[in-house]
Design a protein around this motif. Sequence first.
Motif, mmCIF file in Angstrom:
data_model
loop_
_atom_site.group_PDB
_atom_site.id
_atom_site.type_symbol
_atom_site.label_atom_id
_atom_site.label_comp_id
_atom_site.label_asym_id
_atom_site.label_seq_id
_atom_site.Cartn_x
_atom_site.Cartn_y
_atom_site.Cartn_z
ATOM 1 N N ALA A 1 -3.934 2.391 -3.069
ATOM 2 C CA ALA A 1 -3.842 3.783 -2.611
ATOM 3 C C ALA A 1 -4.445 3.978 -1.226
ATOM 4 C CB ALA A 1 -4.571 4.672 -3.598
ATOM 5 N N LYS A 2 -3.761 4.792 -0.432
ATOM 6 C CA LYS A 2 -4.323 5.132 0.879
ATOM 7 C C LYS A 2 -5.023 6.496 0.826
ATOM 8 C CE LYS A 2 -1.516 4.124 4.411
ATOM 9 N NZ LYS A 2 -0.217 3.985 5.096
ATOM 10 N N ASP A 3 -4.335 7.499 0.240
ATOM 11 C CA ASP A 3 -4.873 8.857 0.330
ATOM 12 C C ASP A 3 -5.135 9.555 -0.998
ATOM 13 O OD1 ASP A 3 -4.668 9.168 3.266
ATOM 14 O OD2 ASP A 3 -2.554 8.818 2.834
ATOM 15 N N TYR A 4 -4.508 9.090 -2.068
ATOM 16 C CA TYR A 4 -4.689 9.830 -3.312
ATOM 17 C C TYR A 4 -4.403 8.931 -4.517
ATOM 18 C CZ TYR A 4 -4.907 13.842 -6.395
ATOM 19 O OH TYR A 4 -5.297 14.722 -7.369
ATOM 20 N N CYS A 5 -5.203 9.120 -5.574
ATOM 21 C CA CYS A 5 -4.975 8.382 -6.829
ATOM 22 C C CYS A 5 -4.826 9.369 -7.961
ATOM 23 C CB CYS A 5 -6.199 7.564 -7.210
ATOM 24 S SG CYS A 5 -6.389 6.146 -6.255
ATOM 25 N N LEU A 6 -3.755 9.217 -8.700
ATOM 26 C CA LEU A 6 -3.572 10.083 -9.859
ATOM 27 C C LEU A 6 -3.603 9.215 -11.114
ATOM 28 C CD1 LEU A 6 -0.866 12.859 -9.969
ATOM 29 C CD2 LEU A 6 -1.687 11.724 -11.994
ATOM 30 N N LEU A 7 -4.685 9.338 -11.861
ATOM 31 C CA LEU A 7 -4.819 8.539 -13.081
ATOM 32 C C LEU A 7 -4.478 9.435 -14.263
ATOM 33 C CD1 LEU A 7 -8.326 6.967 -12.331
ATOM 34 C CD2 LEU A 7 -6.109 6.275 -11.474
ATOM 35 N N ALA A 8 -3.853 8.880 -15.281
ATOM 36 C CA ALA A 8 -3.500 9.719 -16.417
ATOM 37 C C ALA A 8 -3.435 8.904 -17.700
ATOM 38 C CB ALA A 8 -2.155 10.404 -16.168
ATOM 39 N N ALA A 9 -3.765 9.577 -18.795
ATOM 40 C CA ALA A 9 -3.715 8.928 -20.103
ATOM 41 C C ALA A 9 -3.689 9.994 -21.169
ATOM 42 C CB ALA A 9 -4.950 8.059 -20.301
ATOM 43 N N ALA A 10 -3.097 9.633 -22.311
ATOM 44 C CA ALA A 10 -3.093 10.600 -23.404
ATOM 45 C C ALA A 10 -4.373 10.440 -24.223
ATOM 46 C CB ALA A 10 -1.870 10.372 -24.274
ATOM 47 N N ASP A 11 -4.795 9.187 -24.391
ATOM 48 C CA ASP A 11 -5.959 8.964 -25.220
ATOM 49 C C ASP A 11 -7.057 8.306 -24.384
ATOM 50 O OD1 ASP A 11 -7.815 8.306 -27.042
ATOM 51 O OD2 ASP A 11 -6.449 7.295 -28.431
ATOM 52 N N LEU A 12 -8.039 9.116 -24.014
ATOM 53 C CA LEU A 12 -9.052 8.613 -23.079
ATOM 54 C C LEU A 12 -9.963 7.559 -23.693
ATOM 55 C CD1 LEU A 12 -10.131 11.835 -21.202
ATOM 56 C CD2 LEU A 12 -8.196 10.338 -20.845
ATOM 57 N N SER A 13 -10.014 7.555 -25.034
ATOM 58 C CA SER A 13 -10.976 6.613 -25.620
ATOM 59 C C SER A 13 -10.291 5.395 -26.226
ATOM 60 C CB SER A 13 -11.799 7.332 -26.681
ATOM 61 O OG SER A 13 -10.896 7.885 -27.614
ATOM 62 N N GLU A 14 -8.997 5.204 -25.907
ATOM 63 C CA GLU A 14 -8.278 4.052 -26.473
ATOM 64 C C GLU A 14 -9.031 2.756 -26.159
ATOM 65 O OE1 GLU A 14 -4.985 4.078 -28.152
ATOM 66 O OE2 GLU A 14 -5.897 2.157 -28.651
ATOM 67 N N ARG A 15 -9.284 1.981 -27.194
ATOM 68 C CA ARG A 15 -10.035 0.744 -26.972
ATOM 69 C C ARG A 15 -9.161 -0.279 -26.247
ATOM 70 N NH1 ARG A 15 -12.153 -2.141 -31.202
ATOM 71 N NH2 ARG A 15 -13.201 -3.193 -29.504
ATOM 72 N N ARG A 16 -9.812 -1.229 -25.586
ATOM 73 C CA ARG A 16 -9.119 -2.291 -24.853
ATOM 74 C C ARG A 16 -8.141 -1.746 -23.823
ATOM 75 N NH1 ARG A 16 -8.996 -7.072 -27.790
ATOM 76 N NH2 ARG A 16 -6.954 -7.551 -26.968
ATOM 77 N N SER A 17 -8.506 -0.677 -23.140
ATOM 78 C CA SER A 17 -7.603 -0.124 -22.125
ATOM 79 C C SER A 17 -8.398 0.153 -20.840
ATOM 80 C CB SER A 17 -6.997 1.180 -22.631
ATOM 81 O OG SER A 17 -7.990 2.180 -22.661
ATOM 82 N N GLU B 1 0.842 -1.198 0.000
ATOM 83 C CA GLU B 1 0.000 0.000 0.000
ATOM 84 C C GLU B 1 0.875 1.244 0.000
ATOM 85 O OE1 GLU B 1 -2.287 -0.914 3.566
ATOM 86 O OE2 GLU B 1 -0.910 0.244 4.795
ATOM 87 N N PHE B 2 0.374 2.315 -0.614
ATOM 88 C CA PHE B 2 1.134 3.561 -0.728
ATOM 89 C C PHE B 2 0.194 4.742 -0.506
ATOM 90 C CE2 PHE B 2 2.748 0.355 -3.548
ATOM 91 C CZ PHE B 2 4.090 0.292 -3.197
#
Length: 863
Positions: free
Chosen positions: A815-831, A744-745
Amino acid sequence: MQFNSAQKQAIESKQPLVVVAAGAGSGKTRVLTEKIVSVIDEHFHDKDSNYGAPINEIAAITFTEKAAREMKERLASRMGEKAEAAGNREEKRFWLAQQEEVETAMIATFHRFCRQLLSRYSRYVEENGELAVLDETEAAMIKAELVEQLCKERQFANELNQLRRGLSLFALKRSLVAVHDAVREQRAGDDVISHFSPLYMWDKQINGAICEQQQQVAMIVKAVKRAAKELPPLSQLSKTEQKHAQSLTTLAQSLQLAANEEEAVAMMNEALPSRVQKAWQESLPSLYVFYEHNWKPFKKQWSERNQVASDRGLPLLKAFVTLLQAFAKRYADLKAQRLVADFSDLQQKAYTLLQLPKVAAACQSAYTHIMVDEFQDTNQVQLQIVQAINPAHLFFVGDEKQSIYRFRGADVAIMNEMAKKAAEINEGELIHLQENYRTAPQIVELVNELFAHVMAPGGEDALPYATSYVPLKAGRKPHTNKQALAAFHQLEKSNEARSFASLLQQTIADGMIEVEGEGKVRQAQWNDVAVLLPSRTNLPELEQAFAEAGIPYRVHGGVGFFEKQEVIDFLNVLNWLRRPFEDAYVVALLRSPLFGLTLSDLLTVNDCKEEHENLAVFLAKEEAPSLFANHPRLQQALKQYGEWIDLFLPFAFTGSVKEGLLQLFELTGLRYAVLSDTNGIQRVGNVEKLIDLFAQLNTTNLETLCLQMNRYIAASKNVPEAEVEQLEGEAVTIMTVHASKGLEFPVVCLPYMDQKRRPDTDAVYFDQEWDIVFQLKLDDRDPISTPAYFQAQEKRGKQALEEAKRLFYVALTRAKDYCLLAAADLSERRSWAEMVEAANEQSPLSAINWVESVKSGENVLNI
Ligand SMILES: Nc1ncnc2c1ncn2[C@@H]1O[C@H](COP(=O)(O)OP(=O)(O)OP(=O)(O)O)[C@@H](O)[C@H]1O
């Protein structure tokens, strides 16, 4: 120590079979430790109890050695507490004595457990119980070597040539090893491969395929009847429409007369239109929907699968099985000769031993309790070992949603079925732990919203390998920060790694994330952050981006060993030493950081030599450096190259391979260069690991060593970096999601949410249900498949999708306190990004802060 009511129920249940299905962060390990304490406690208070037992009668199986160590530590400390709190001297002595036995207790991985069984009970079969154990890397090297030899020896054999028409030699070698390994992990029985019968397999698959065809045809016939029933009155239709409607009605009535499936399909082919018109959506909706949703996909599948009906695949299956059996035999013989065993052997041999009633009975009385942690990652052989022992009490703890080791033969269906059984039988109990104590409630809310959509709701008709979602309950107090604790950032498309590094840099430097620990709130620091990667693919670019942005990091349980620069550099040196007059190796060496020449330097050198002169020969001339007086850096490098020739050539080992290579590492200056680089200690460790690998090869001939190593590199997928002591210091942890399991982090970052799931592309593989399946394209003709190939593929695709969902769940719940999600292409299929988008579209994920666009160097965060 406080436990919630479900935890208490799990600890106190005395049922012979208890399955604890626990969500992330719900205290599984704590419960398992306390369960052991409670069994021992009962033994102290009631020596005649059927349930109580001393520690030496308990086997607690963990997934890793590290987990076993931690469990022993916790247990020893709990026993210390029990001794402290003891009501009398006898009780105190009892707990102290138990505490002393913790170190030698059977709290270990399955492999260690099996090893112990072998050394205890092998005398029953007069076999040598004390086998040396090959680690995964050593075993892979031996297998790569053996499969190479086999294919070379059989290069003119019929079976090899048949297969080579549809499979590259590389793919064939890889498939032989992969199928061998899969069988050894998933089928109990030491001699399974030698008993493989291609004819039996073929028949089994044919019957399966026929059965499936019958079901499909029955379904399509039903759909025809439904569509015919729902047709509108003929008077409302145009002439052409009337014709099609009548034809459908006649078809529905006459289909029952079809003698078999083929005839039924032929009748449908004749009666149904070859196309539908858009206008029929209004006028003939039932026919339109039937055509689009039932008939079209059915027709496609039917024609694909009918190609299978030919028996052309059978000789190929026979050829593959012949080679597989030859390979398995060679590998087994070699291990027997050297008195070694690999990890799968330990399990297989333990299983075989347990088939002797004497051994099973002895083992059953030795271990009255068997407890398994991370039960969701158990494979069939392990399950059958436990079942063969059949102890009085079984306690399985796991989380189906965290099963992520399918590639090693883990089978989530085992836990699904066992949970069902525990719920159904009188001597069983299924307990759910859902209270999450790790994660801030705001993130728990996100996890629930998201995965309730992503994972199936479960129920009777759920597929055995699908994962149903049971929501977590937030056990922690809400985070003091009232803002969203999860953000989804869009990164720059062309520059994903850099734009992520810059985002992270800003976020931490600006103190934008708060973490809570020991009752205090503080700003997150580098140490709090873990960057989790779905696979190792993006590691090099991420490392580079972090180095450029000045973000301190350490790669935990690293991956991509053979892609590490220092490993490549050392291999370049060795390749040059064995072939110093081959230009390719000379160029590779000169371009490595050891000499640091650029392409333009090499062109300059090239201009100076005679047109047809070999570069290596030219550079070996004593006067070569003097020709480059105008290029001092180049001249210096060439002088150094000349010194290397004098110093190292011709090369031969005088002592052991290990000593020789360590000396080279030193004398070439590579050790110093590597050490002074970023992450120097890790890098030196990696080269030393490479040297150890070389030392395990059974030769002192440099040419053979390099050839064997090249084969091994080609055959190995995931060799981890060397394990070195990590120095203290502020640094972000980078690791794969697989490696993060159980950890855990405070802050978890998932920067590659748009990474596509890669489909399994093996042409030949082992399937639990159908054995060996393949599809091969022979000489550009139609592909040839085994009869159940399509069923196996379909299932495989679904299994891979389910596993991808679970991997995402594991990642997010670290995650304990925060999640940072990121992507360049939000609609990439199969992801994963696609999963988030789809869930958000259905019902907006209120717990995420969406950040539209982040450009490197620009501060646009608005958390
Ligand atoms: N009843 C409880 N009250 C308070 N804290 C608890 C309780 N049970 C467990 N915890 C704490 O919750 C945290 C998560 O526990 P643990 O790591 O054992 O979870 P886990 O189920 O193994 O998680 P995962 O499967 O996600 O790795 C730990 O810090 C643990 O001490």
